[in-house]
Motif scaffolding. Structure first.
Motif, PDB file in Angstrom:
ATOM      1  N   GLY A 168       0.833  -1.199   0.000  1.00 47.30           N
ATOM      2  CA  GLY A 168       0.000   0.000   0.000  1.00 47.30           C
ATOM      3  C   GLY A 168       0.860   1.238   0.000  1.00 47.30           C
TER       4      GLY A 168
ATOM      5  N   PHE B  66      -0.809   4.695  -1.611  1.00 43.66           N
ATOM      6  CA  PHE B  66      -1.869   5.705  -1.705  1.00 43.66           C
ATOM      7  C   PHE B  66      -1.323   7.105  -1.936  1.00 43.66           C
ATOM      8  CE2 PHE B  66      -2.902   2.314   1.328  1.00 43.66           C
ATOM      9  CZ  PHE B  66      -3.830   1.639   0.564  1.00 43.66           C
TER      10      PHE B  66
ATOM     11  N   GLY C  78      -0.965  -2.589  -5.223  1.00 43.21           N
ATOM     12  CA  GLY C  78      -2.184  -3.289  -4.841  1.00 43.21           C
ATOM     13  C   GLY C  78      -3.283  -3.056  -5.858  1.00 43.21           C
TER      14      GLY C  78
ATOM     15  N   THR D  70     -10.421  -7.191 -10.296  1.00 40.03           N
ATOM     16  CA  THR D  70      -9.511  -6.258  -9.624  1.00 40.03           C
ATOM     17  C   THR D  70     -10.056  -4.833  -9.699  1.00 40.03           C
ATOM     18  OG1 THR D  70      -8.196  -6.082 -11.648  1.00 40.03           O
ATOM     19  CG2 THR D  70      -7.449  -7.667 -10.007  1.00 40.03           C
TER      20      THR D  70
ATOM     21  N   ARG E  97     -13.233  -3.982  -9.504  1.00 37.76           N
ATOM     22  CA  ARG E  97     -14.205  -3.862  -8.422  1.00 37.76           C
ATOM     23  C   ARG E  97     -13.481  -3.600  -7.093  1.00 37.76           C
ATOM     24  NH1 ARG E  97     -19.249  -5.933  -6.111  1.00 37.76           N
ATOM     25  NH2 ARG E  97     -18.661  -6.771  -4.085  1.00 37.76           N
ATOM     26  N   SER E  98     -12.383  -4.297  -6.889  1.00 34.17           N
ATOM     27  CA  SER E  98     -11.619  -4.099  -5.644  1.00 34.17           C
ATOM     28  C   SER E  98     -11.121  -2.666  -5.525  1.00 34.17           C
ATOM     29  CB  SER E  98     -10.435  -5.067  -5.585  1.00 34.17           C
ATOM     30  OG  SER E  98     -10.889  -6.383  -5.369  1.00 34.17           O
ATOM     31  N   GLN E  99     -10.677  -2.122  -6.669  1.00 34.36           N
ATOM     32  CA  GLN E  99     -10.195  -0.740  -6.649  1.00 34.36           C
ATOM     33  C   GLN E  99     -11.307   0.212  -6.225  1.00 34.36           C
ATOM     34  OE1 GLN E  99      -6.897   0.147  -6.927  1.00 34.36           O
ATOM     35  NE2 GLN E  99      -6.850   0.843  -9.022  1.00 34.36           N
TER      36      GLN E  99
ATOM     37  N   ILE F 154     -14.179  -0.518  -4.609  1.00 35.59           N
ATOM     38  CA  ILE F 154     -14.583  -0.780  -3.222  1.00 35.59           C
ATOM     39  C   ILE F 154     -13.579  -0.143  -2.263  1.00 35.59           C
ATOM     40  CG2 ILE F 154     -14.540  -2.664  -1.521  1.00 35.59           C
ATOM     41  CD1 ILE F 154     -16.352  -4.220  -3.328  1.00 35.59           C
ATOM     42  N   GLY F 155     -12.294  -0.328  -2.564  1.00 35.90           N
ATOM     43  CA  GLY F 155     -11.272   0.277  -1.716  1.00 35.90           C
ATOM     44  C   GLY F 155     -11.412   1.789  -1.673  1.00 35.90           C
TER      45      GLY F 155
ATOM     46  N   VAL G  61     -14.318   2.694   0.540  1.00 43.08           N
ATOM     47  CA  VAL G  61     -13.958   2.551   1.961  1.00 43.08           C
ATOM     48  C   VAL G  61     -13.118   3.761   2.400  1.00 43.08           C
ATOM     49  CG1 VAL G  61     -12.628   1.182   3.615  1.00 43.08           C
ATOM     50  CG2 VAL G  61     -14.156   0.029   2.010  1.00 43.08           C
ATOM     51  N   TRP G  62     -12.256   4.207   1.509  1.00 42.37           N
ATOM     52  CA  TRP G  62     -11.485   5.430   1.812  1.00 42.37           C
ATOM     53  C   TRP G  62     -12.412   6.636   1.967  1.00 42.37           C
ATOM     54  CZ3 TRP G  62      -6.186   7.371   1.541  1.00 42.37           C
ATOM     55  CH2 TRP G  62      -5.239   6.360   1.796  1.00 42.37           C
TER      56      TRP G  62
ATOM     57  N   PRO H 275     -11.377   2.652   8.954  1.00 45.83           N
ATOM     58  CA  PRO H 275     -12.445   1.669   9.195  1.00 45.83           C
ATOM     59  C   PRO H 275     -11.881   0.278   9.497  1.00 45.83           C
ATOM     60  CG  PRO H 275     -12.897   2.959   7.230  1.00 45.83           C
ATOM     61  CD  PRO H 275     -11.493   3.288   7.638  1.00 45.83           C
TER      62      PRO H 275
ATOM     63  N   THR I 225     -17.714  -2.163   7.680  1.00 44.24           N
ATOM     64  CA  THR I 225     -17.963  -2.404   6.263  1.00 44.24           C
ATOM     65  C   THR I 225     -19.453  -2.448   5.941  1.00 44.24           C
ATOM     66  OG1 THR I 225     -16.026  -3.832   6.319  1.00 44.24           O
ATOM     67  CG2 THR I 225     -17.391  -3.927   4.340  1.00 44.24           C
ATOM     68  N   PRO I 226     -19.908  -1.568   5.072  1.00 40.23           N
ATOM     69  CA  PRO I 226     -21.304  -1.639   4.648  1.00 40.23           C
ATOM     70  C   PRO I 226     -21.493  -2.708   3.562  1.00 40.23           C
ATOM     71  CG  PRO I 226     -20.236   0.309   3.726  1.00 40.23           C
ATOM     72  CD  PRO I 226     -19.183  -0.455   4.484  1.00 40.23           C
TER      73      PRO I 226
ATOM     74  N   MET J  41     -21.741  -3.335  -0.054  1.00 38.47           N
ATOM     75  CA  MET J  41     -21.187  -2.492  -1.116  1.00 38.47           C
ATOM     76  C   MET J  41     -21.436  -3.108  -2.478  1.00 38.47           C
ATOM     77  SD  MET J  41     -17.649  -1.392   0.762  1.00 38.47           S
ATOM     78  CE  MET J  41     -17.281  -0.012  -0.282  1.00 38.47           C
TER      79      MET J  41
ATOM     80  N   ASP K 249     -10.594 -12.154  -4.457  1.00 40.99           N
ATOM     81  CA  ASP K 249      -9.778 -10.942  -4.501  1.00 40.99           C
ATOM     82  C   ASP K 249      -9.856 -10.211  -3.156  1.00 40.99           C
ATOM     83  OD1 ASP K 249      -7.918  -9.647  -6.131  1.00 40.99           O
ATOM     84  OD2 ASP K 249      -9.297  -8.006  -6.555  1.00 40.99           O
TER      85      ASP K 249
ATOM     86  N   GLN L  95      -5.537  -6.358  -1.821  1.00 38.89           N
ATOM     87  CA  GLN L  95      -4.979  -5.618  -2.938  1.00 38.89           C
ATOM     88  C   GLN L  95      -3.457  -5.616  -2.798  1.00 38.89           C
ATOM     89  OE1 GLN L  95      -7.126  -2.073  -4.218  1.00 38.89           O
ATOM     90  NE2 GLN L  95      -8.908  -2.773  -3.097  1.00 38.89           N
ATOM     91  N   CYS L  96      -2.944  -4.798  -1.873  1.00 41.12           N
ATOM     92  CA  CYS L  96      -1.480  -4.777  -1.745  1.00 41.12           C
ATOM     93  C   CYS L  96      -0.956  -6.076  -1.162  1.00 41.12           C
ATOM     94  CB  CYS L  96      -1.014  -3.581  -0.923  1.00 41.12           C
ATOM     95  SG  CYS L  96      -1.199  -3.727   0.867  1.00 41.12           S
TER      96      CYS L  96
ATOM     97  N   CYS M  46      -6.283  -1.074   2.231  1.00 39.61           N
ATOM     98  CA  CYS M  46      -6.803  -1.059   0.862  1.00 39.61           C
ATOM     99  C   CYS M  46      -8.332  -1.129   0.857  1.00 39.61           C
ATOM    100  CB  CYS M  46      -6.238  -2.213   0.048  1.00 39.61           C
ATOM    101  SG  CYS M  46      -4.447  -2.127  -0.201  1.00 39.61           S
ATOM    102  N   GLY M  47      -8.919  -1.514   1.976  1.00 33.75           N
ATOM    103  CA  GLY M  47     -10.380  -1.579   2.051  1.00 33.75           C
ATOM    104  C   GLY M  47     -10.978  -2.798   1.387  1.00 33.75           C
TER     105      GLY M  47
END
Lengths: 337, 745, 182
Positions: B245, B247, B473, B641, B643-645, B647-648, B651-652, B682, B687-688, B690, C127, C130-131, C168-169
């Motif tokens: 990570g 960011f 990530g 991947t 979707r993960s981006q 979702i992340g 969350v941010w 969080p 976690t809601p 999502m 998945d 992430q990192c 990464c959430g």
């Protein structure tokens, strides 16, 4: 973390002997707070006595109907012990509201009593702090004090910018709040023999020596925490308000145990608060206001006003006064239902 | 292959612990450095007593400004790829203290344990000066920022258009307000670390360093080490295969890189320097801002005036800037716009790009103001936005290359169930709990910049592709593998993509959501070029059926090259390589954006975020229970991947809305909640539910592959969506982030 | 994937005669003791002030266990001790003599085939990272949670996995992955 020597006695007598060998020796249980503080250069023991192999690892029933929680039993094993869950669900719920599963698997019952404050300034060894370095001052009072105390401090000292004793730190434990409400008794042994300390007397207010968190004497070892028979298994709750939904210290928390008769009248009440003072905060006057009263919001609010009577804020933490009162009312509402 | 939800190719390495991060390259005779930081916020070091530290067994050195190796003097030598205008900080430069917790010494010992202990024994005497770290108390000191090369990607505000003030006065409806956002720190899970491996010089040469660094661009770290320590570039190799990570925190080299490198040169031995979690608060951060916004609208909901001003903190050394207010003149149609962005220099470290820098800061204000205006004009917040939609960027007077935000609104609203919303605040409940629904738009840039890549087809028929980019990530390893596999018609397992090594072809720092487009196109180009080479080889075969074929006449499928006109005419790639005299076939190419084509359009990514919150009416505890993000981001290479981006990012956004703030005590000039216990992000329980939607969007302007990037867009609209939902639940507008429960009392 | 090909580091350590006596000289006080990690008994010569986490990462080259905060505030260092999950950063290595320690490197080996643990496979398929830096801790923590037998619902999982931060959430996918093996 400074160098230290380490021993792992298997008998209490040996542990007391080891701790007496060096002036700055400490007991280590789970280590979750002590090692943390050693890493930030706040604690510097020269010798550690590992208490995890002492015969203090059991939870046993007491003849009077109470329960003895061995000092080296972990918080997790305590919270999930069938007798604790059945008779002292308030304690279970409270322990599980604290820390994380990993930390609860490490932290011991004895060690939980010795958690030190999370005050930002206490934790930062480059800052002044009357608790860490007596006489150096308290930057929290005019600094960032979101997590700090609203009751139990010396208000006059806190207004004195040069005070060498002012301290607005809070005690961070959840478990101790429930133990206070349950009127648990801490059993200790030491060079001068055994003694029992009621929870109310175990932790202290900052007074003129904020460096002292509790009333334990040097060389004394906690052997167990004894729970009296009365466990409030019907009417209890623990309300914990924090900045996220888990794994955070309490801004304010409330442990409540009630006994009620068939008419819905409160016959016995315990209310203890966390996050508001240097120790778990109880006042018998506040509890008395509930006895013999119907369980209404008015009664609850009166008790809340009483428990936090005289509370003061220092800016960032002023919200705790009203939030704390609402949390007390909510806890009492939850406990009766 | 492209568009398939394949699992991360680096997944097995990450779930087994085999993926190695910067502090995990264990080499023989490694020593450990621990950083000592300044207790004061401003002044000078007048003395350092290191005798007790040096007396400890195994302590090698206490490196300070007095005994460090020679550093280059010019600012230019420390200008990394993301450096703003000004003088970059370098550790141990001299005796001056610029900010609280500044690194002032490095204690190196044979073991980490001893270095950590000895670091506590270093005694420092200071001459302290008065410091100023309070943004809100110094707004009158605000100045216009100095611009630097990075402003090419982070533009400063445009000139006003129309007359915003007059239009505001003449508007039927007006809203205005002041918003304060606290500073935030990136706090990636992996703490910054550098392992500098020393190699003794050959006769007459300088020593070599192989450096494992936590960075979003290995070449960026190489740049600063080589320039700052006066080493030839070829003597500095930086390797960074995995990054825990970043960011944005790794867009600029952090100070442990130079400290570890300096110590290795001085000791002629390998050195590892890992920062502690509290030292993660001694570097760049998202700056606090004070923003003012004023919107005017006609009674029918037509936006007629936008004024948006942001004042942000920066250091005295550099004018760190980000694009905060520009979005307010672009996202919606409005003829009268005035935007202003200023800085206040304080005794702090320079702020640094942090996920969606500027975007999440400014859009969070614009989108709350838009919600307020929707209530003023009596329109549904979503309808109000649709009414003011524009496909023309009035700021640059050009169209958007694509802007499928209406599809985001439509599909997001449908998935969320927006139609069932009752507009009145406090009108929706679940038992005693207040329920609120809010939404917001999001926007971010879709840049592409030049990059290089190499492709090597081995004699075994397997393809190796590399570029000195990073994967923080984001899924770079995986999508580059997909792009290469698709371009040359190979199965995923026959493609190996590597990154994070300065021995590889140059790629820019991984940031700004540009890597997928930038490196993705480079990988495609190099694979196409390699394909042309393969065609040439195949054409040279005796009686080759490819003799007259042009590159457009062949296609690569099923590990074969085939004639488009007659796919039965084919040769396997392995057989082609065999024609190369037992050698692999290699190609290195550069992809360069079509700037002429791009300059005629505004190229952005868009989103619509929908949030549901539940608020305890007495205790004000806010829970985000649902988030739906609909995103228009061009072509999606890998939906899994991707979707993960998103979702992340959401969350941010949740974190910025409710949790995150770095709180400075201005009396001491220091961030005080400098740990993970008191700097709240969080946890799993926050976690809601999502949901992510990628709407259909085609765009051949942004880059040949139509990729827009996903790193920031999930975050941008989320804080405002949540803030708007909290208003809908409670009737209270909270303008200051994060919205902690005390602000709702 | 690029993996380290460098040799594992060996520490030159001296035996400390004082260690046999229990109390050792503070500043050179190396103590000889053994740890059972992933089924293998390893003899170490370490100062008592070495944490379990640093012992694994710096002295045993088991870098799969991550250091995310070093203060028990993130869960990245989660390992299993006698089947229970703990934070290795807040525990001294010497306190674990005689314990069975399992790290991420030992998780796959627990399966009959020696292949990936079903939870590792589920993390890849969903998945759930992430990192990847928090991932070993998440997986060890989830296995510890499953051993505890208390997680029955999604809400239980969310609460009982809250000791592991993921910056990464990836939480929704972590929850999904754990559900498939619960």
């Amino acid at each position: 973390m400074n160098p230290f020597s380490y021993t792992r006695p298997e008998a209490v007598a040996d542990a007391l002997n080891d701790i007496g060998q060096q002036p700055n020796a400490k007991f280590i249980g789970g280590g979750t707070n002590l090692i943390d503080l050693m890493k930030v250069n706040v604690e510097h023991p020269t010798h550690l006595v590992d208490v995890n192999h002492l015969p203090l690892g059991d939870i046993t029933e007491l003849p009077d109907g109470g329960l003895r929680l061995g000092a080296s039993v972990t918080n997790a094993d305590t919270a999930w012990h069938p007798l604790v869950e059945e008779r002292y669900p308030l304690l279970s719920k409270t322990i599980l509201a604290g820390a994380s599963p990993q930390l609860r698997n490490m932290a011991t019952n004895g060690g939980n009593l010795f958690q030190r404050t999370r005050c930002y300034y206490f934790y930062d060894a480059q800052m002044s702090c009357n608790k860490r370095q007596p006489g150096s001052g308290c930057p929290a009072i005019n600094g960032y004090n979101r997590i700090h105390a609203i009751v139990g401090m010396d208000k006059a000292e806190c207004q004195n910018p040069n005070s060498k004793t002012a301290c607005i730190a809070t005690h961070p434990s959840d478990m101790c709040v429930a133990l206070a409400a349950l009127e648990a008794v801490v059993r200790v042994t030491g060079p001068n023999g055994d003694r029992s300390i009621p929870m109310a007397d175990f932790h202290r207010l900052p007074d003129t020596d904020p460096q002292r968190d509790n009333t334990l004497e040097p060389g004394e070892l906690v052997t167990s925490i004894d729970l009296p028979a009365k466990g409030f298994p019907k009417h209890f709750t623990y309300v914990k308000l924090r900045d996220r939904s888990s794994y955070a210290f309490a801004l304010v928390s409330v442990a409540v145990g009630l006994e009620m008769d068939d008419n819905g009248t409160i016959t016995e009440a315990r209310i203890a608060m966390g996050g508001v003072a240097h120790k778990p905060w109880r006042k018998s006057e506040a509890e008395q206001l509930l006895i013999g009263k119907p369980a209404t919001d008015e009664t609850f609010r009166a008790a809340a006003e009483s428990l936090l009577d005289g509370a003061v804020g220092f800016g960032h933490n002023t919200f705790k006064i009203e939030l704390g009162k609402r949390a007390i009312v909510r806890a009492l509402q939850e406990a009766i239902s | 292959m492209i568009g398939q939800p394949i699992s991360r190719v680096d997944g097995p390495a990450k779930v087994t612990g085999k993926a190695k991060f910067a502090a995990e390259f264990n080499v023989p005779n490694l020593t450990y450095g621990v950083v000592v930081t300044s207790a004061i916020a401003k002044g000078r070091i007048v003395g350092i007593d290191d005798r007790e530290a040096l007396a400890q067994p195994g302590v090698r050195m206490v490196m300070t400004h007095k005994n460090r190796p020679k550093l280059a003097r010019l600012d230019l030598n420390y200008k990394d790829q993301d450096a703003p205008a000004g003088s970059p900080f370098r550790p141990l430069q001299d005796d001056k203290i610029f900010y609280s917790t500044q690194p002032i010494a490095l204690v190196v010992a044979d073991t980490f344990e001893m270095a950590r202990y000895a670091a506590t024994l270093v005694k420092v005497a200071y001459h302290e000066e008065a410091h100023e770290t309070d943004l809100q108390a110094n707004l009158s000191e605000a100045h216009n920022p100095a611009a630097g090369p990075v402003n090419l990607f982070k533009p400063l505000p445009p000139k006003p258009r129309g007359n915003a003030q007059q239009a505001y006065m003449e508007a039927d409806k007006r809203v205005s307000g002041e918003f304060v956002h606290q500073a935030e720190h990136h706090n990636p899970m992996e703490m910054f670390a550098t392992t500098a491996v020393y190699e003794a010089p050959k006769r007459g040469e300088k020593p070599r360093l192989t450096i494992y660094d936590k960075t979003q661009g290995a070449p960026n770290s190489q740049l600063v080490v080589a320039n700052g320590l006066n080493l030839p570039f070829k003597n500095v190799r930086v390797i960074s295969p995995f990054i825990g990570g970043a960011f944005g925190s790794g867009l600029r080299p952090q100070y442990q890189l130079l400290l570890a490198s300096m110590a290795a040169l001085e000791l002629k031995q390998s050195v590892r320097v890992s920062l502690t979690r509290d030292q993660m608060f001694t570097m760049g951060f998202r700056p606090a801002t004070v923003q003012k916004i004023a919107l005017g609208a006609q009674a029918d909901g037509t936006l007629s005036s936008v004024y948006h001003q942001a004042i942000a903190e920066t250091s005295h050394r550099e004018d760190y800037t980000e694009t905060v207010v520009n979005w307010s003149g672009e996202l919606y149609k409005c003829d009268n716009v005035a935007l202003d962005y200023q800085l206040v220099s304080l005794d702090v470290y320079s702020p640094q790009d942090m996920r969606a820098p500027g975007g999440v800061t400014g859009v969070s204000v614009l989108e709350v103001a838009m919600d307020e205006m929707a209530y003023e004009v009596g329109m549904d917040p979503l309808e109000f936005r649709i009414k003011n939609f524009t496909s023309w960027d009035q700021t640059h007077d050009r169209p958007y290359s694509s802007k499928e935000i209406l599809a985001c609104y439509r599909e997001g609203a449908e998935r969320f169930g927006w139609a069932r919303r009752t507009p009145e605040p406090r009108s929706m409940r679940d038992g005693n709990v207040l329920v609120g629904w809010g939404m917001a738009s999001g926007v971010w840039m879709a840049d592409q910049i030049p990059a290089r890549a190499e492709a090597v087809l081995g004699v075994n028929g397997k393809l190796r592709v590399s570029s000195a980019t990073a994967d923080i990530g984001t899924g770079t390893y995986t999508i580059m593998t997909q792009i290469a596999a698709e371009t040359l018609g190979l199965p995923i397992d026959d493609v190996l993509f590597r990154l994070g090594d300065t021995d590889m072809p140059l790629a820019p720092i991984q940031g700004g959501s540009w890597t997928a487009a930038t490196v993705g196109n480079a990988v495609r180009v190099v694979c196409e070029d390699l394909g042309k080479k393969l065609l040439k080889l195949a054409a040279q075969m005796p009686d080759s059926p490819f003799k007259k074929a042009k590159s457009t006449d062949v296609q690569f499928v099923d590990s074969h090259m085939r004639l488009v006109g007659d796919p039965s005419v084919a040769i396997s790639l392995r057989d082609i390589v065999a024609l190369n005299g037992g050698k692999a076939v290699r190609e290195t190419s550069t992809s360069i954006p079509n700037m002429l084509k791009q300059s005629r359009y505004t190229r952005y990514t868009h989103s619509a975020i929908f949030a549901e919150v539940r608020v305890d009416p007495d205790l004000n505890v806010v829970t985000v229970s649902r988030l739906v993000g609909a995103v228009a981001a061009g072509r999606i290479i890998n939906p899994k991947t991707a979707r993960s981006q998103i979702i992340g990012g959401m969350v941010w956004g949740l974190s910025k809305a409710l949790h995150e703030e770095s709180v400075r005590d201005n009396n001491v000039g220091r961030f005080m909640n400098h740990n993970y216990a008191e700097y709240h992000i969080p946890v799993c329980k926050d976690t809601p539910d999502m949901d992510v939607i990628f709407v259909e969007e085609h765009d051949d302007v942004v880059n040949p592959m139509g990729i827009k990037g996903l790193g920031e867009i999930g975050q941008v609209g989320t804080p405002a969506a949540i803030a708007n939902a909290i208003f809908h639940a409670t009737g209270k507008r909270v303008h200051d982030l994060p919205i902690t429960l005390d602000k709702l009392l | 994937m690029q993996t380290a090909t460098l040799p594992p580091k060996t520490k030159q350590t001296k035996t400390d005669p004082a260690s046999a006596a229990g109390l050792s000289n503070a500043n050179t006080g190396l103590r000889s003791f053994s740890l059972n990690v992933n089924g293998t008994e390893r003899t170490l010569n370490l100062a008592p002030w070495t944490t379990l986490l640093d012992a694994l990462r710096e002295y045993m080259d088991l870098t799969g266990t991550k250091k995310g905060c070093d203060h028990g505030q993130c869960g990245a260092c989660t390992v299993l001790v006698n089947g229970k999950r703990i934070n290795a950063c807040l525990s001294l290595a010497i306190m674990h003599e005689g314990n069975q320690i399992t790290t991420i490197e030992g998780i796959a080996n627990q399966t009959e085939t020696g292949g990936l643990h079903p939870l590792q496979q589920a993390f890849i398929e969903h998945d759930a990272f992430q990192c990847g830096y928090c991932t070993p801790g998440q997986i060890c923590s989830a296995i510890g949670m499953i051993n505890e037998g208390r997680a029955k619902t999604t809400d239980d999982i969310k609460e009982l996995m809250s000791g592991n931060l993921c910056r990464c959430g990836a939480y929704p996918h972590i929850i999904d992955a754990i559900k498939t093996v619960l």
